[in-house]
Design an enzyme around this catalytic site. Structure first.
Site, mmCIF file in Angstrom:
data_model
loop_
_atom_site.group_PDB
_atom_site.id
_atom_site.type_symbol
_atom_site.label_atom_id
_atom_site.label_comp_id
_atom_site.label_asym_id
_atom_site.label_seq_id
_atom_site.Cartn_x
_atom_site.Cartn_y
_atom_site.Cartn_z
ATOM 1 N N THR A 180 16.095 16.907 7.590
ATOM 2 C CA THR A 180 17.532 16.675 7.702
ATOM 3 C C THR A 180 17.899 15.790 8.884
ATOM 4 O O THR A 180 19.038 15.347 8.982
ATOM 5 C CB THR A 180 18.266 18.021 7.848
ATOM 6 N N LYS A 181 16.944 15.550 9.782
ATOM 7 C CA LYS A 181 17.203 14.753 10.987
ATOM 8 C C LYS A 181 16.076 13.748 11.186
ATOM 9 O O LYS A 181 14.984 13.903 10.645
ATOM 10 C CB LYS A 181 17.309 15.661 12.210
ATOM 11 N N ARG B 164 4.193 18.718 16.543
ATOM 12 C CA ARG B 164 3.365 18.127 17.594
ATOM 13 C C ARG B 164 3.301 16.623 17.382
ATOM 14 O O ARG B 164 3.813 16.097 16.398
ATOM 15 C CB ARG B 164 1.949 18.704 17.570
ATOM 16 N N HIS C 30 26.785 13.630 -2.093
ATOM 17 C CA HIS C 30 28.098 13.938 -2.663
ATOM 18 C C HIS C 30 29.041 14.393 -1.574
ATOM 19 O O HIS C 30 28.634 15.110 -0.645
ATOM 20 C CB HIS C 30 27.991 15.088 -3.668
ATOM 21 N N ALA D 290 4.017 19.643 3.373
ATOM 22 C CA ALA D 290 4.436 20.015 2.025
ATOM 23 C C ALA D 290 5.587 21.007 2.086
ATOM 24 O O ALA D 290 5.585 21.949 2.872
ATOM 25 C CB ALA D 290 3.256 20.627 1.270
ATOM 26 N N ASP E 85 0.820 -1.227 0.000
ATOM 27 C CA ASP E 85 0.000 0.000 0.000
ATOM 28 C C ASP E 85 0.847 1.267 0.000
ATOM 29 O O ASP E 85 0.522 2.243 0.685
ATOM 30 C CB ASP E 85 -0.948 0.006 1.205
ATOM 31 N N ARG F 169 10.970 20.759 11.449
ATOM 32 C CA ARG F 169 10.974 20.550 12.893
ATOM 33 C C ARG F 169 9.652 19.906 13.300
ATOM 34 O O ARG F 169 8.627 20.069 12.632
ATOM 35 C CB ARG F 169 11.194 21.852 13.657
ATOM 36 N N SER G 256 3.636 16.948 -0.693
ATOM 37 C CA SER G 256 4.213 17.363 -1.971
ATOM 38 C C SER G 256 5.375 18.329 -1.766
ATOM 39 O O SER G 256 5.375 19.160 -0.866
ATOM 40 C CB SER G 256 3.148 18.037 -2.830
#
Length: 580
Positions: A168-169, A186, A117, A163, A85, A183, A145
Site C-alpha cells: 500500500t506504500k 530488511r 474507485h 507471496a 526481461d 512492511r 505469487s
C-alpha cells in the site's frame, strides 16, 4: 484444451519461458500473427517476446520490452509499459497505468492495480469516478505469487515482495517486504535468515558459539546453585531452595550436558523428586522452610487444591522425572477424580477477562496432569473430563484472535491474551498434538503483540514475554505458512538480543538488567537459564538455525507433542452442553 489446441500450444500458455528454445516454426508464425493483431490496437513488442493467445490483453497502450512474456490467463488492460526481461505469469492481473523496469518478475495470481474507485458516501460505488495515479516498478524486482500492488505505489530497484503481500506504500530500493499490509523486513543486500543456517546474517554462527560457551560453563553453573549443606538446589546463591530449582537443574543438565546434574546420581535425583508428591492429591507442594516436603492447602468444594506453586510443579516435576527416565510415584488424583461437569464449571469460573494468564496456567496444569496420568496407565476416576476440556476450548475460542479470554485494549495491549494463550495451548493442543482452531489468526495476534515496544523493545524483554510469543509462532508455524517471513524476521531480531544475555559463570537472568517486579528479576539463575535456553531454541528453529545449537528441549518446553491424540480421546472433541 479444445480440439484445435495441441499440448505444445497449451504448454507455452503456462511455461512461456520455453517458447524460444522449444517452439516450432509453425508456432513462431502463429505468435507473430498474434502480435501483429495486437499491434493494430497500438501494442509494440521488442525482440523475442511471447504473448499467450489465452491471455486477456485489452490495452490502450502496451509496450513490451525484449525477452518479455505474458503468460496464459493473465489479464492486462490500460497503459502498460515494460523494460526488457519482464514476465507476467499465469493468472496475474496488470491493469491501469503501469510502468515496469528491466527484469521484473510478476508471480502467478498477483495483481498490479494502477487505478482506484472513489467511494464517497453520496453515490453508489459503481457510479463513482475512477482515479489513476499509476504504479511504477524499478529494475530487478520480484513480486511473489498472490501479491497485490495498489494504485500510487512505487517499488524501487532490486526489491523482493513476498507471496501474498499487499503493498500500500512505496518501497525503497533493495527492500524485502511481506505481509498485509506489506512492511519492509530488511535490506536485500543483508544476509537472510534461512532454514539450513547457511545464510542467516551470522545468527547460525552466533548460536553455535553461544551453545559451546554455555556447555563449557554448565557444570559450574549447576554447582553455583547447589546448596551442599542443605542438599538442595536454589535458583542462585542467597535464595531459598525450591522444587522448581531442582527441576530447572535437571532440564539444564539434559540440554547442555546430556546427563543428570552431577551433584547427585540419577537414582538420587529421581528418589528426591518422587518423594515430594502428596500421595492423596498427587500434587507437589513447595518445600517447607527446613527443606523437607511441604503441605498443601485444603481442597476447594470441587475437589481442586488451589496452589500456584503446586500447579506448576505438575509440569516441572513431571517432566524432570521424564528426563530422568522415571515418572510420578502416584497419579495426579486432583485431576483424575474431577468429573466432566466439575471441570466445565471450573473452566467457566476462571478469570478469563481479568487474568487470562492465570486461567491459561490452570488449563496447562490440569491437562498436564491428565497427560501424566495417561502415561502411568491410570484410569480416570471420572471418564470424559479430558474430552470435555477440548470440547469446551474448541467452542470458546475467539475466531478473530484465535485465542481465549481478554480482548486487547490500548492500555493493556495483548499481553494477558497472548501469555494466557501460550500457557493454555502448551498443556493442551501442543502437548496432545492437536491442531490449533485458528492458526492464522494466532499468527496475526502474536505478531501484533510482538511489535509492542512496552514488552519487546531492546532491553525490555523478559523470559516469560518472549517465550509466550516464540512458542505460539513456532507452534502455529507448523500448521500454516501465514506470514512466515515476518515471523522469522521477529524471531531473528529477538534471537540476536537473547544470545547477548548470557552472563559467564551464572547463565541468564529472567528479565533484563534493571528489571524488578514479578518473576525472579534480573539476576542470573536456574529459572532464567532454563527458560532462555528453550526460548533460544524456539527462536532459532523459527529462523532456521536450531541445528547449530546442538541441543533440543525435551522437558516442559519440548517442541514435539508429548502424546498422540488417539486412542485416549477423539480428535473431534465432544460437546460440553448438558454435562452432569
Amino acid at each position: 484444451m479444445d480440439a484445435e489446441t495441441t499440448y505444445e500450444d497449451a504448454y507455452f500458455d503456462y511455461c512461456p519461458w520455453d517458447f524460444g528454445p522449444r517452439a516450432s516454426a509453425a508456432q513462431r508464425d502463429a505468435q507473430s500473427e498474434h502480435q501483429e493483431r495486437l499491434a493494430k490496437g497500438g501494442a509494440s513488442f521488442g525482440p523475442h517476446c511471447y504473448v499467450s493467445p489465452a491471455a486477456g490483453v485489452f490495452t490502450d497502450v502496451l509496450r513490451l520490452g525484449g525477452n518479455s512474456y505474458i503468460a496464459g490467463h493473465a489479464y492486462v488492460t490500460g497503459e502498460v509499459t515494460t523494460g526488457s526481461d519482464c514476465s507476467v505469469n499465469p493468472y496475474a492481473t496488470v491493469r491501469g497505468r503501469i510502468v515496469l523496469g528491466d527484469g521484473v518478475r510478476i508471480g502467478a495470481h498477483s495483481s498490479l492495480l494502477g487505478f482506484n474507485h472513489g467511494f464517497a458516501p453520496g453515490l453508489p460505488v459503481h457510479r463513482q469516478p475512477l482515479t489513476r495515479k499509476g504504479i511504477t516498478v524499478g529494475d530487478d524486482v520480484w513480486i511473489g505469487s498472490n501479491a497485490v500492488i495498489l494504485d500510487g505505489v512505487t517499488i524501487g530497484d532490486h526489491c523482493v515482495v513476498g507471496a501474498g503481500a499487499v503493498v500500500t506504500k512505496d518501497l525503497p530500493a533493495w527492500s524485502v517486504a511481506a505481509g498485509n499490509p506489506a512492511r519492509r523486513l530488511r535490506d536485500r543486500r543483508e544476509p537472510a535468515p534461512s532454514r539450513n543456517g547457511t545464510a542467516d546474517g551470522g545468527l547460525g554462527d552466533a548460536a553455535a558459539r553461544f551453545a559451546d560457551r554455555a556447555r563449557m560453563q554448565a557444570a559450574g553453573l549447576l554447582a553455583r546453585a547447589w546448596d551442599a549443606e542443605a542438599g538442595r538446589y536454589r535458583d542462585r546463591p542467597g535464595t531459598p531452595a525450591t522444587v522448581r530449582a531442582h527441576c530447572d537443574a535437571v532440564e539444564i543438565a539434559d540440554l547442555l550436558l546430556d546427563s543428570p546434574p552431577p551433584q547427585l546420581t540419577a537414582a538420587e535425583h529421581t528418589e528426591r523428586l518422587r518423594a515430594l508428591q502428596d500421595p492423596a492429591e498427587g500434587l507437589v507442594p513447595e518445600l517447607a522452610p527446613d527443606g523437607g516436603p511441604g503441605a498443601l492447602p485444603a481442597p476447594a468444594p470441587d475437589g481442586w487444591t488451589d496452589d500456584g506453586a503446586a500447579e506448576y510443579h505438575v509440569l516441572s516435576v513431571g517432566y524432570a522425572l521424564d528426563l530422568l527416565g522415571s515418572r510420578f510415584a502416584h497419579p495426579v488424583h486432583a485431576v483424575g477424580r474431577m468429573t466432566a461437569g466439575q471441570l466445565v464449571a471450573r473452566l467457566e469460573s476462571l478469570p478469563w477477562e481479568t487474568r487470562t494468564w492465570s486461567a491459561g496456567a490452570w488449563v496447562d496444569c490440569w491437562a498436564t496432569g491428565a497427560h501424566h496420568n495417561l502415561g502411568m496407565g491410570a484410569t480416570a476416576d471420572e471418564p470424559g473430563a479430558l474430552e470435555a476440556l477440548f470440547g469446551w476450548l474448541s467452542t470458546r475460542v475467539d475466531p478473530w484472535t484465535g485465542m481465549w479470554g481478554r480482548a486487547p485494549s490500548p492500555a493493556a495491549g495483548r499481553l494477558q491474551l497472548v501469555n494466557g494463550f501460550y500457557r493454555l495451548t502448551r498443556g493442551s493442543f501442543a502437548q496432545f498434538g492437536l491442531r490449533l482452531p485458528y492458526p492464522e489468526r494466532v499468527v496475526d495476534t502474536v505478531l501484533a503483540h510482538g511489535g509492542d515496544p512496552r514488552w519487546f523493545a531492546a532491553g525490555r524483554q523478559n523470559a516469560c514475554n518472549v517465550l509466550d510469543v516464540a512458542h505460539p509462532l513456532w507452534l502455529a508455524g507448523r500448521q500454516t505458512g501465514h506470514r512466515t517471513a515476518e515471523a522469522r524476521s521477529w524471531a531473528g531480531e529477538q534471537l540476536a538480543q537473547a544470545l547477548r544475555g548470557w552472563r559467564d559463570g551464572a547463565g541468564f537472568g529472567f528479565g533484563p538488567p534493571g528489571e524488578g517486579g514479578s518473576g525472579p528479576g534480573r539476576d542470573p539463575g536456574l529459572q532464567g537459564t532454563e527458560m532462555w535456553l528453550a526460548i533460544i531454541w524456539l527462536l532459532a528453529d523459527v529462523v532456521g538455525v536450531s541445528d547449530r545449537l546442538g541441543y533440543r528441549p525435551r522437558g516442559v518446553h519440548r517442541p514435539e507433542a508429548a502424546r498422540s491424540p488417539a486412542p485416549e480421546f477423539p480428535s473431534h472433541p465432544v460437546p460440553v452442553d448438558n454435562l452432569p
